[in-house]
Design an enzyme around this catalytic site. Structure first.
Site, PDB file in Angstrom:
ATOM      1  N   SER A   1       0.830  -1.214   0.000  1.00 54.73           N
ATOM      2  CA  SER A   1       0.000   0.000   0.000  1.00 54.73           C
ATOM      3  C   SER A   1       0.859   1.257   0.000  1.00 54.73           C
ATOM      4  CB  SER A   1      -0.948   0.009   1.205  1.00 54.73           C
ATOM      5  OG  SER A   1      -0.219   0.065   2.426  1.00 54.73           O
TER       6      SER A   1
ATOM      7  N   GLN B   1      -9.487  -0.327 -23.446  1.00 58.04           N
ATOM      8  CA  GLN B   1      -8.987  -1.301 -22.472  1.00 58.04           C
ATOM      9  C   GLN B   1      -8.264  -0.595 -21.335  1.00 58.04           C
ATOM     10  OE1 GLN B   1      -7.064  -4.902 -24.437  1.00 58.04           O
ATOM     11  NE2 GLN B   1      -7.144  -3.492 -26.159  1.00 58.04           N
TER      12      GLN B   1
ATOM     13  N   VAL C   1      -8.611   2.405 -19.974  1.00 60.05           N
ATOM     14  CA  VAL C   1      -9.403   3.129 -18.975  1.00 60.05           C
ATOM     15  C   VAL C   1     -10.224   2.196 -18.092  1.00 60.05           C
ATOM     16  CG1 VAL C   1      -9.481   5.216 -20.376  1.00 60.05           C
ATOM     17  CG2 VAL C   1     -11.337   3.545 -20.574  1.00 60.05           C
TER      18      VAL C   1
ATOM     19  N   HIS D   1      -8.839   0.312 -16.150  1.00 65.14           N
ATOM     20  CA  HIS D   1      -8.052   0.348 -14.906  1.00 65.14           C
ATOM     21  C   HIS D   1      -8.446   1.627 -14.180  1.00 65.14           C
ATOM     22  CE1 HIS D   1      -5.492  -3.115 -15.885  1.00 65.14           C
ATOM     23  NE2 HIS D   1      -5.766  -2.749 -17.125  1.00 65.14           N
TER      24      HIS D   1
ATOM     25  N   GLN E   1      -7.895  12.413 -22.415  1.00 62.29           N
ATOM     26  CA  GLN E   1      -7.711  11.928 -23.777  1.00 62.29           C
ATOM     27  C   GLN E   1      -8.055  12.997 -24.803  1.00 62.29           C
ATOM     28  OE1 GLN E   1      -9.759   8.249 -24.551  1.00 62.29           O
ATOM     29  NE2 GLN E   1      -8.609   7.829 -26.403  1.00 62.29           N
TER      30      GLN E   1
ATOM     31  N   SER F   1      -9.858  14.825 -27.468  1.00 60.40           N
ATOM     32  CA  SER F   1     -11.299  14.828 -27.684  1.00 60.40           C
ATOM     33  C   SER F   1     -11.648  14.773 -29.165  1.00 60.40           C
ATOM     34  CB  SER F   1     -11.917  16.087 -27.066  1.00 60.40           C
ATOM     35  OG  SER F   1     -13.283  16.188 -27.399  1.00 60.40           O
TER      36      SER F   1
ATOM     37  N   HIS G   1      -0.301  -3.448 -10.735  1.00 59.51           N
ATOM     38  CA  HIS G   1      -1.478  -4.234 -11.117  1.00 59.51           C
ATOM     39  C   HIS G   1      -1.685  -4.199 -12.635  1.00 59.51           C
ATOM     40  CE1 HIS G   1      -5.515  -5.886 -11.082  1.00 59.51           C
ATOM     41  NE2 HIS G   1      -5.945  -4.810 -11.726  1.00 59.51           N
TER      42      HIS G   1
ATOM     43  N   ARG H   1      -1.380  -6.522 -18.197  1.00 59.91           N
ATOM     44  CA  ARG H   1      -1.243  -6.064 -19.576  1.00 59.91           C
ATOM     45  C   ARG H   1       0.123  -6.299 -20.204  1.00 59.91           C
ATOM     46  NH1 ARG H   1      -6.535  -5.618 -21.093  1.00 59.91           N
ATOM     47  NH2 ARG H   1      -7.689  -4.304 -19.625  1.00 59.91           N
TER      48      ARG H   1
END
Length: 245
Positions: free
Chosen positions: A59, A80, A82, A84, A91, A93, A171, A176
């Protein structure tokens, strides 16, 4: 145009490993004080942080964040990314920016598996060229780009800024950077790891926290029978080259 994905580490927490170590010490050091942060050295980090992480107390990694710029990947990839959720994203636009679309290769990501089949590859390019032309025609007709964008395939290239703390990054990489992950986001993951390895004050955390695919983190492949042949050896060698290179 090659499927060129660019990943750049643009910012990170000042004195990242010192910050994480100083935060960790509050748990068991009776002499802990706020002012101790200014006295933290890499010797202190090396003395305490590997041991703390070795106990599984991860932590503390959340106290350091890293910000990456990712360019040239498709929106199929960022869909994919986002997922997470313990991260921050901004991003390019398609609603506020009228896209300046050039040729197909500049505008869209085309998988190598399609490129290897010339007739199919040509059909893809023709379809995408039509999408570009219809997008531009729609904008010329006075339709706002927020509606014109509906015609664009998810293969369109995009740009995104991503900020993750080190724990969430671990993670993300675990899932990935795996060889079974979709090829585009897997490339993003490895490039993020390579960017970390370029920074001397960050590089040690790759080994200490085992930043990488889950086979590196766990010591075995949790995919079991789904593991591609030879994957474990290839991945370990690749990770070692990044961590020690």
């Amino acid at each position: 145009m090659e499927n060129k994905i660019r990943v750049t580490l643009v910012n990170y927490t000042k004195k990242p490993l010192e910050t994480v170590t100083w935060a960790a010490l509050i748990s068991y050091w009776e002499g802990w004080e706020t002012g101790a942060f200014g006295r933290m050295t890499m010797n202190d980090v090396e003395m305490h942080l590997p041991k703390v992480l070795g106990y599984g107390h991860e932590s503390v990694l959340e106290h350091a964040t890293l910000t990456f710029a990712i360019e040239g990947c498709s929106r199929a990839c960022t869909h994919q990314l986002v997922r997470h959720r313990l991260a921050s994203y901004t991003q390019q636009s398609q609603r506020y920016i009228k896209l300046d679309l050039n040729d197909v290769e500049e505008t869209f990501v085309i998988p190598e598996s399609v490129r290897e089949k010339p007739e199919l590859y040509q059909k893809w390019k023709d379809f995408m060229k039509n999408a570009i032309e219809l997008y531009e025609e729609t904008c010329r007709a006075g339709i706002h780009q927020e509606d014109a964008r509906f015609i664009l395939p998810q293969a369109i290239r995009t740009k995104i800024v991503v900020t993750m703390n080190l724990r969430e990054l671990k993670h993300f990489l675990g899932l990935r950077a795996c060889e079974r992950a979709q090829w585009e986001i897997r490339e993003v993951a490895w490039k993020m790891l390579e960017e970390i390895a370029k920074v001397d004050e960050l590089k040690p955390i790759i080994k200490w926290a085992k930043l990488g695919p889950r086979c590196i983190q766990l010591g075995y492949c949790p995919e079991r029978e789904l593991m591609p042949p030879g994957c474990l050896k290839r991945t370990r060698e690749k990770w070692k080259n990044v961590a020690e290179g």
